[in-house]
Design an enzyme around this catalytic site. Structure first.
Site, short mmCIF file in Angstrom:
data_model
loop_
_atom_site.label_atom_id
_atom_site.label_comp_id
_atom_site.label_asym_id
_atom_site.label_seq_id
_atom_site.Cartn_x
_atom_site.Cartn_y
_atom_site.Cartn_z
N LEU A 55 55.22 64.53 18.87
CA LEU A 55 56.30 63.67 18.37
C LEU A 55 55.81 62.71 17.29
O LEU A 55 56.57 62.27 16.44
CB LEU A 55 56.92 62.88 19.53
CG LEU A 55 57.52 63.71 20.66
CD1 LEU A 55 57.93 62.82 21.83
CD2 LEU A 55 58.72 64.50 20.16
N VAL A 57 51.85 60.79 15.55
CA VAL A 57 50.41 60.52 15.68
C VAL A 57 50.18 59.06 15.30
O VAL A 57 50.63 58.62 14.25
CB VAL A 57 49.58 61.45 14.77
CG1 VAL A 57 48.10 61.20 14.98
CG2 VAL A 57 49.91 62.91 15.03
N ASN A 60 45.90 55.44 17.96
CA ASN A 60 45.21 55.67 19.23
C ASN A 60 45.35 57.09 19.75
O ASN A 60 44.96 57.39 20.87
CB ASN A 60 45.73 54.70 20.29
CG ASN A 60 45.41 53.28 19.92
OD1 ASN A 60 44.27 52.96 19.58
ND2 ASN A 60 46.41 52.42 19.94
N LYS A 62 47.77 61.01 19.96
CA LYS A 62 49.07 61.65 19.79
C LYS A 62 50.09 61.18 20.81
O LYS A 62 49.74 60.77 21.91
CB LYS A 62 48.90 63.16 19.99
CG LYS A 62 48.18 63.84 18.86
CD LYS A 62 47.99 65.31 19.22
CE LYS A 62 46.89 65.91 18.39
NZ LYS A 62 46.28 67.09 18.97
N VAL A 63 51.34 61.30 20.41
CA VAL A 63 52.44 61.14 21.36
C VAL A 63 53.10 62.52 21.42
O VAL A 63 53.50 63.07 20.39
CB VAL A 63 53.44 60.06 20.90
CG1 VAL A 63 54.63 60.00 21.84
CG2 VAL A 63 52.75 58.70 20.83
N ASP A 171 53.04 43.53 15.76
CA ASP A 171 52.95 44.75 14.95
C ASP A 171 54.35 45.29 14.64
O ASP A 171 54.57 46.49 14.66
CB ASP A 171 52.10 45.79 15.70
CG ASP A 171 51.55 46.87 14.77
OD1 ASP A 171 51.40 46.60 13.56
OD2 ASP A 171 51.28 47.99 15.25
N LYS A 173 56.92 46.57 12.49
CA LYS A 173 56.96 47.19 11.17
C LYS A 173 57.89 48.40 11.28
O LYS A 173 58.19 48.86 12.40
CB LYS A 173 55.56 47.60 10.71
CG LYS A 173 54.83 48.48 11.67
CD LYS A 173 53.39 48.69 11.25
CE LYS A 173 52.70 49.64 12.21
NZ LYS A 173 51.30 49.83 11.95
N ASN A 176 57.55 51.23 13.84
CA ASN A 176 57.66 50.94 15.27
C ASN A 176 59.10 50.63 15.70
O ASN A 176 59.34 50.14 16.80
CB ASN A 176 56.72 49.79 15.66
CG ASN A 176 55.27 50.23 15.63
OD1 ASN A 176 54.98 51.43 15.81
ND2 ASN A 176 54.35 49.31 15.39
N ASP A 192 55.43 50.43 20.63
CA ASP A 192 54.01 50.25 20.31
C ASP A 192 53.53 48.81 20.55
O ASP A 192 53.52 47.98 19.65
CB ASP A 192 53.72 50.69 18.87
CG ASP A 192 52.23 50.83 18.63
OD1 ASP A 192 51.46 50.51 19.56
OD2 ASP A 192 51.83 51.22 17.52
N THR A 213 43.75 33.16 4.96
CA THR A 213 44.63 33.76 3.97
C THR A 213 45.91 32.92 4.04
O THR A 213 46.09 32.17 4.98
CB THR A 213 44.94 35.24 4.28
OG1 THR A 213 45.83 35.26 5.39
CG2 THR A 213 43.70 36.03 4.59
P1 ADP Z 1 49.74 54.11 18.13
O1 ADP Z 1 49.78 52.91 19.00
O2 ADP Z 1 48.56 55.00 18.45
O3 ADP Z 1 49.86 53.79 16.67
P2 ADP Z 1 52.54 54.73 18.51
O4 ADP Z 1 52.98 54.20 19.83
O5 ADP Z 1 52.92 53.95 17.30
O6 ADP Z 1 50.98 55.03 18.55
O7 ADP Z 1 53.11 56.20 18.34
C1 ADP Z 1 52.72 57.01 17.25
C2 ADP Z 1 53.93 57.76 16.74
O8 ADP Z 1 54.47 58.57 17.78
C3 ADP Z 1 55.09 56.85 16.30
O9 ADP Z 1 54.95 56.46 14.96
C4 ADP Z 1 56.29 57.75 16.53
O10 ADP Z 1 56.49 58.60 15.42
C5 ADP Z 1 55.89 58.59 17.72
N1 ADP Z 1 56.42 58.03 18.96
C6 ADP Z 1 55.93 56.97 19.63
N2 ADP Z 1 56.65 56.69 20.71
C7 ADP Z 1 57.65 57.60 20.74
C8 ADP Z 1 58.75 57.85 21.62
N3 ADP Z 1 58.95 57.08 22.69
N4 ADP Z 1 59.57 58.88 21.32
C9 ADP Z 1 59.37 59.65 20.24
N5 ADP Z 1 58.36 59.47 19.37
C10 ADP Z 1 57.50 58.46 19.61
#
Ligand code: ADP
Length: 379
Positions: A55, A57, A60, A62-63, A171, A173, A176, A192, A213
């Site tokens: 879904l 990356v 930290n 993959k999701v 965080d 942005k 998220n 996140d 800064t």
């Molecule tokens: P990290 O903390 O490693 O940066 P994230 O939690 O931001 O990881 O998740 C990475 C990506 O996974 C997100 O940018 C999003 O595209 C996808 N993602 C995260 N959580 C979900 C979710 N609950 N449902 C669908 N996609 C998700």
């Protein structure tokens, strides 16, 4: 709120409990009478079928998609190495998880893979993608200030919830902010919690920070609680600005690549409301943005002030004239903008581990260098 948090890992058999706000309806986690959540130590694959469908990356890992074996429902699974930082992320995400505009956590597992201890977080699956992709995908359908205000009200609602629990997200942005469903329906939710922090935990006293800064003042000046929360308010200002015009305030205006001049604009907090895209935007919106993008965190609005501001309060009376957002988003240089926002947010986050006093030995002090060379120091 009195949230408590402790774990029992497979190795140490001590108690583990997490006190949380009321869970979402779909929450399946085991709870005791006081609402504490237990982490499962049996394999996640017993309850969920893990899909190869990635879904997203993140930094930290993959999701991936997973399917609940009993119900057939689809969820998102985030896998983290079991380190203290990951536990803090999960603790805070779980604590915040009951809010309608925060991605819900359904289950957490502690499993080992190839002898590496992991934490697996089952979250609701966000099918609607990121905030700005969705606006971009609307094509010809007009996006209005009134709609932007509804989105901002939802995001600010999530932040108000977090701040009332003394949690700063740090965080916020566009990446998220995800939608539950594709198409025109669905809810926007914040996710996140990788940089989230409890703001009422005591910081070490009397430490000096090494560098400054413009978005960063020593936490002891403002107090750690207000300081950490102020980072979220700056983010809200940036997201609101982009929603209303389709490009960010300090970065690459009109989709042009980042220039050295833009970098200095970020540092000086200099931005404008260029014509023609800002001409039809209400004065109330511009006023709120100005209060949020204050360089000095002490002057920046708090989330309560945002909620009480005229723009947030008069949603239905805001102009429904079409904005240039979708058109400008089309031309935007997203990777560069994301990079710059990330860097600015990183410079605003001040943690205990980042705070250090410069010793005389490692100080870059011209006078000291001169004295050393002349053999006049005691060291
Ligand atoms: P990290 O903390 O490693 O940066 P994230 O939690 O931001 O990881 O998740 C990475 C990506 O996974 C997100 O940018 C999003 O595209 C996808 N993602 C995260 N959580 C979900 C979710 N609950 N449902 C669908 N996609 C998700």
């Amino acid at each position: 709120m009195g949230n408590s948090f402790s774990f029992k890992t497979p190795k140490d058999k001590t108690t583990r409990k997490v006190t949380v706000v009321p869970p979402p309806k779909t929450d399946r986690r085991e709870r005791n009478s006081s609402g504490n959540m237990a982490f499962h130590s049996h394999p996640v694959t017993q309850d969920y079928r893990i899909s190869r469908n990635i879904l997203g990356v993140g930094i930290n890992g993959k999701v991936v998609e997973c399917e609940h074996r009993a119900s057939g429902e689809k969820y998102a699974l985030k896998v983290l190495r079991d380190v203290p930082k990951a536990r803090r992320e999960i603790e805070l995400h779980v604590a915040a998880s009951g809010h309608p505009h925060i991605v819900a956590v359904l289950d957490v597992y502690e499993n080992a893979y190839n002898e590496v201890q992991c934490l697996l977080v089952v979250m609701e699956k966000m099918e609607g993608g990121e905030l700005f992709s969705r606006i971009q995908e609307r094509g010809g359908t007009a996006f209005t200030e009134r709609e932007a205000a509804h989105i901002m009200r939802d995001i600010c609602g999530a932040v108000a919830h977090l701040h009332s629990m003394n949690i700063a997200h740090r965080d916020i942005k566009p990446e998220n902010l995800l939608y539950t469903e594709a198409g025109t329906r669905g809810q926007i939710k914040l996710t996140d919690f990788g940089f989230a922090k409890r703001t009422n935990e005591s910081e070490p006293q009397g430490l000096a920070t090494a560098c400054f800064t413009p978005y960063y003042c020593a936490p002891e000046v403002l107090g750690s609680e207000k300081y950490d929360k102020s980072c979220d308010l700056w983010s809200i200002g940036v997201v609101m600005y982009i929603l209303l015009c389709g490009y960010p305030p300090f970065f690459s205006a009109h989709g042009l690549p980042m220039s050295p001049g833009m970098k200095s604009r970020i540092k000086s907090g200099h931005y404008t409301f260029p014509s023609p895209e800002w001409d039809c935007v209400s004065q109330a919106a511009k006023d709120l943005i100005t209060k949020l993008l204050k360089t000095d965190p002490a002057e920046r609005y708090t989330i309560d002030q945002v909620m009480a501001h005229k723009w947030t309060q008069t949603l239905t009376r805001l102009p429904d004239t079409p904005l240039c957002t979708a058109f400008n988003l089309e031309k935007a240089e997203w990777p560069e903008m994301q990079d710059e926002m990330e860097k600015t947010l990183a410079s605003m986050r001040v943690d205990k581990e980042d705070i250090h006093i410069k010793s005389l030995a490692d100080s870059k002090n011209r006078l000291l260098e001169k004295r050393k060379a002349a053999g006049k120091t005691d060291h």
